[in-house]
Design a protein around this motif. Structure first.
Motif, short mmCIF file in Angstrom:
data_model
loop_
_atom_site.label_atom_id
_atom_site.label_comp_id
_atom_site.label_asym_id
_atom_site.label_seq_id
_atom_site.Cartn_x
_atom_site.Cartn_y
_atom_site.Cartn_z
N PHE A 386 -5.07 95.93 103.70
CA PHE A 386 -6.01 94.87 103.32
C PHE A 386 -6.33 93.97 104.52
N PHE A 387 -5.30 93.28 105.04
CA PHE A 387 -5.58 92.31 106.11
C PHE A 387 -6.21 92.96 107.34
N MET A 388 -5.63 94.09 107.77
CA MET A 388 -6.13 94.68 109.01
C MET A 388 -7.49 95.33 108.81
N LEU A 389 -7.67 95.99 107.68
CA LEU A 389 -8.97 96.63 107.45
C LEU A 389 -10.06 95.58 107.27
N LEU A 390 -9.75 94.53 106.52
CA LEU A 390 -10.73 93.46 106.34
C LEU A 390 -11.05 92.83 107.71
N GLY A 391 -10.00 92.59 108.48
CA GLY A 391 -10.20 91.99 109.81
C GLY A 391 -11.05 92.89 110.69
N GLY A 392 -10.78 94.19 110.62
CA GLY A 392 -11.54 95.14 111.43
C GLY A 392 -13.01 95.13 111.01
N LEU A 393 -13.22 95.08 109.69
CA LEU A 393 -14.59 95.05 109.17
C LEU A 393 -15.34 93.81 109.68
N VAL A 394 -14.67 92.66 109.58
CA VAL A 394 -15.30 91.41 110.01
C VAL A 394 -15.60 91.46 111.51
N THR A 395 -14.65 91.97 112.29
CA THR A 395 -14.87 92.03 113.75
C THR A 395 -16.03 92.97 114.08
N ALA A 396 -16.08 94.12 113.40
CA ALA A 396 -17.15 95.08 113.67
C ALA A 396 -18.51 94.46 113.34
N VAL A 397 -18.60 93.80 112.18
CA VAL A 397 -19.87 93.19 111.79
C VAL A 397 -20.25 92.08 112.77
N TYR A 398 -19.26 91.30 113.15
CA TYR A 398 -19.54 90.17 114.05
C TYR A 398 -20.08 90.66 115.40
N VAL A 399 -19.38 91.60 116.01
CA VAL A 399 -19.82 92.06 117.33
C VAL A 399 -21.06 92.95 117.21
N GLY A 400 -21.10 93.79 116.18
CA GLY A 400 -22.23 94.72 116.03
C GLY A 400 -23.54 94.02 115.66
N TRP A 401 -23.44 93.02 114.80
CA TRP A 401 -24.68 92.43 114.26
C TRP A 401 -24.96 91.01 114.72
N ILE A 402 -23.91 90.21 114.96
CA ILE A 402 -24.14 88.79 115.20
C ILE A 402 -24.14 88.44 116.69
N LEU A 403 -23.21 89.00 117.40
CA LEU A 403 -23.05 88.63 118.80
C LEU A 403 -24.26 89.10 119.61
N LYS A 404 -24.63 88.24 120.59
CA LYS A 404 -25.79 88.60 121.43
C LYS A 404 -25.51 89.88 122.20
N LYS A 405 -26.49 90.76 122.26
CA LYS A 405 -26.37 92.03 122.99
C LYS A 405 -25.97 91.79 124.45
#
Ligand code: PFF
Length: 453
Positions: A386-405
């Motif tokens: 739970f914690f690690m998979l959720l964390g991984g999901l959040v990190t992937a979305v953050y860097v993939g979609w939110i963070l400037k290219k």
């Protein structure tokens, strides 16, 4: 400025070694074999390897990008990179995950210390394979003994942290890790020479998806994250000390490859022996504690092998708990501006509470069940899955979609000085699509919300 206060790892090897120290631990040697054993072997390992490549390495890179571009831990880093973004609150989830994981993980470290002690005083070896399982059960069923070794381990862990000698321990670990590696290879050869070892190898490498199911897929994914120390902001904190010249891709691939190799080697040590001695591959968390003594016993000079192995395993474990403990410590220092000493004390108290409760879940608290699991098993389940998979999901979305290219490009090319023609699109594709879709879909299948048939 924050950046000036941080010294950075002296060399690329230093940075990699500390991160490998975090990654390689009981996750590889204790958890991977027992999980593979419970999930039928080959198919689980295949899914695990796919998760390492398509989810693990990209998410490791995304933690590195966040940490190294800001030289800050999660919350400060997100505030700097994307002011006002709610993603910073995920830091709290990372801290909670780290406290819970380190709490139950320390119990297994306590088992390692007990086994080190009993190997050294000569009482461990000299029993039949069956008896080792009972010896383990009697040990974990004795509250005082189990709690005592866990506490001893935690005292050592926090002593290292409070005296600021992690660097020393990591330097020791630089010597111990290669030794552990060599020792695993020796044990692999020994196991492969046992009668019936082929059965163990085909268990490990024959792929049979009927044995796996969605639960096994979730387990393999959680284990990949656990093994690479992902999703609880640990690698953000560690990479905040990385030097700007390193290639993040090379570092991530090297660390993941070494970590995976250790896990596979552990599997090759354990399973041929499990089948050779007629033990049960799916016997759960006690697996390595019943099979290792059996293996050492049939080797000439068994006691020496046992002591050596448990010493090395101890070092592999403490470099992991140090990295887990650093998560709440750094968070409290950055967030509440308290001294390092105070942050260590608060972390120590909280982790000890979780650890004692987990240590007692095989004895005094064995009747307490959460979702049909005792407290230890529950934490061992929700930590990675739970914690690690959720964390991984959040990190992937953050860097993939939110963070400037540009930030990603800058980090992958070291300010335009390196090429990253294929790496960058691959990483971004994995972070944007593969990781979020895989994690969410697998969960939907697993919980039965979606039906595969
Ligand atoms: N990766 C470690 C292991 O395999 O034993 C465990 C771990 C360390 C998990 C640090 C998470 C973490 F932040």
């Amino acid at each position: 400025m924050m950046k000036e206060k941080r010294t950075g790892f002296a060399t690329r090897i230093g940075a990699i070694a500390a991160t490998v120290g975090s990654a390689v631990g009981l996750g590889n040697i204790w958890r991977f074999p027992y999980q593979a054993g419970e999930n039928g072997g080959g198919a689980y390992i295949l899914v695990y390897l796919i998760c390492i490549v398509l989810l693990g390495i990209p998410i490791m890179m995304s933690e590195f990008i966040i940490g190294r571009s800001t030289h800050k831990s999660m919350k400060g880093a997100v505030e700097q990179l994307t002011p006002g973004s709610p993603f910073k609150y995920f830091a709290y989830v990372g801290v909670l995950g780290a406290l819970l994981i380190c709490g139950y993980y320390s119990v297994v470290c306590g088992w390692v210390v007990e086994y080190l002690w009993s190997s050294a005083d000569g009482t461990l070896l000299g029993h039949t394979p069956d008896q080792y399982g009972k010896i383990f059960e009697t040990f974990v069923g004795t509250p005082q003994r189990c709690v005592l070794w866990t506490l001893l381990f935690l005292v050592l862990n926090f002593l290292v942290l409070s005296r600021g000698i992690q660097k020393g321990v990591e330097r020791m670990a630089n010597i111990m890790m290669p030794l552990l590696f060599v020792l695993l290879i020796v044990f692999c050869i020994n196991s492969l020479l046992l009668p019936n070892s082929g059965k163990g190898m085909s268990f490990l490498f024959n792929i049979d998806f009927d044995e796996l199911g969605w639960e096994g897929v979730v387990d393999a994914m959680g284990q990949a994250f656990m093994s690479l120390s992902l999703g609880v902001t640990c690698l953000i904190t560690y990479s905040s000390y990385f030097k700007d010249e390193n290639s993040l891709m090379k570092d991530a691939v090297t660390i993941s490859a070494l970590d995976t190799l250790v896990a596979i080697l552990a599997g090759i040590v354990i399973f041929p022996a499990v089948f050779s001695f007629g033990l049960e591959p799916g016997s759960g968390p006690k697996l390595i504690f019943e099979i290792l003594p059996t293996i050492f016993q049939q080797m000439p000079g068994g006691t020496i092998w046992a002591v050596l192995f448990f010493v090395l395993l101890f070092f592999a474990s403490i470099t992991s708990t140090i990295s887990l403990s650093e998560i709440p410590i750094t968070f409290m220092i950055d967030e509440y501006k308290i001294s390092r000493g105070k942050a260590i004390i608060i972390t120590a108290v909280l982790m000890t509470a979780v650890a004692v409760v987990s240590a007692l879940s095989f004895s005094t608290l064995s009747d307490v069940e959460l979702f049909d699991m005792n407290i230890f098993d529950f934490l061992d389940y929700v930590g990675p899955n739970f914690f690690m998979l959720l964390g991984g999901l959040v990190t992937a979305v953050y860097v993939g979609w939110i963070l400037k290219k540009e930030v990603i490009h800058d980090q992958l090319t070291n300010g335009g000085t390196r090429r990253s023609r294929f790496v960058q699109p691959f990483i971004i594709f994995c972070l944007r699509y593969i990781a979020p879709i895989a994690i969410v879909l697998i969960f939907l299948f697993y919980t039965g919300i979606l039906d595969a048939d």
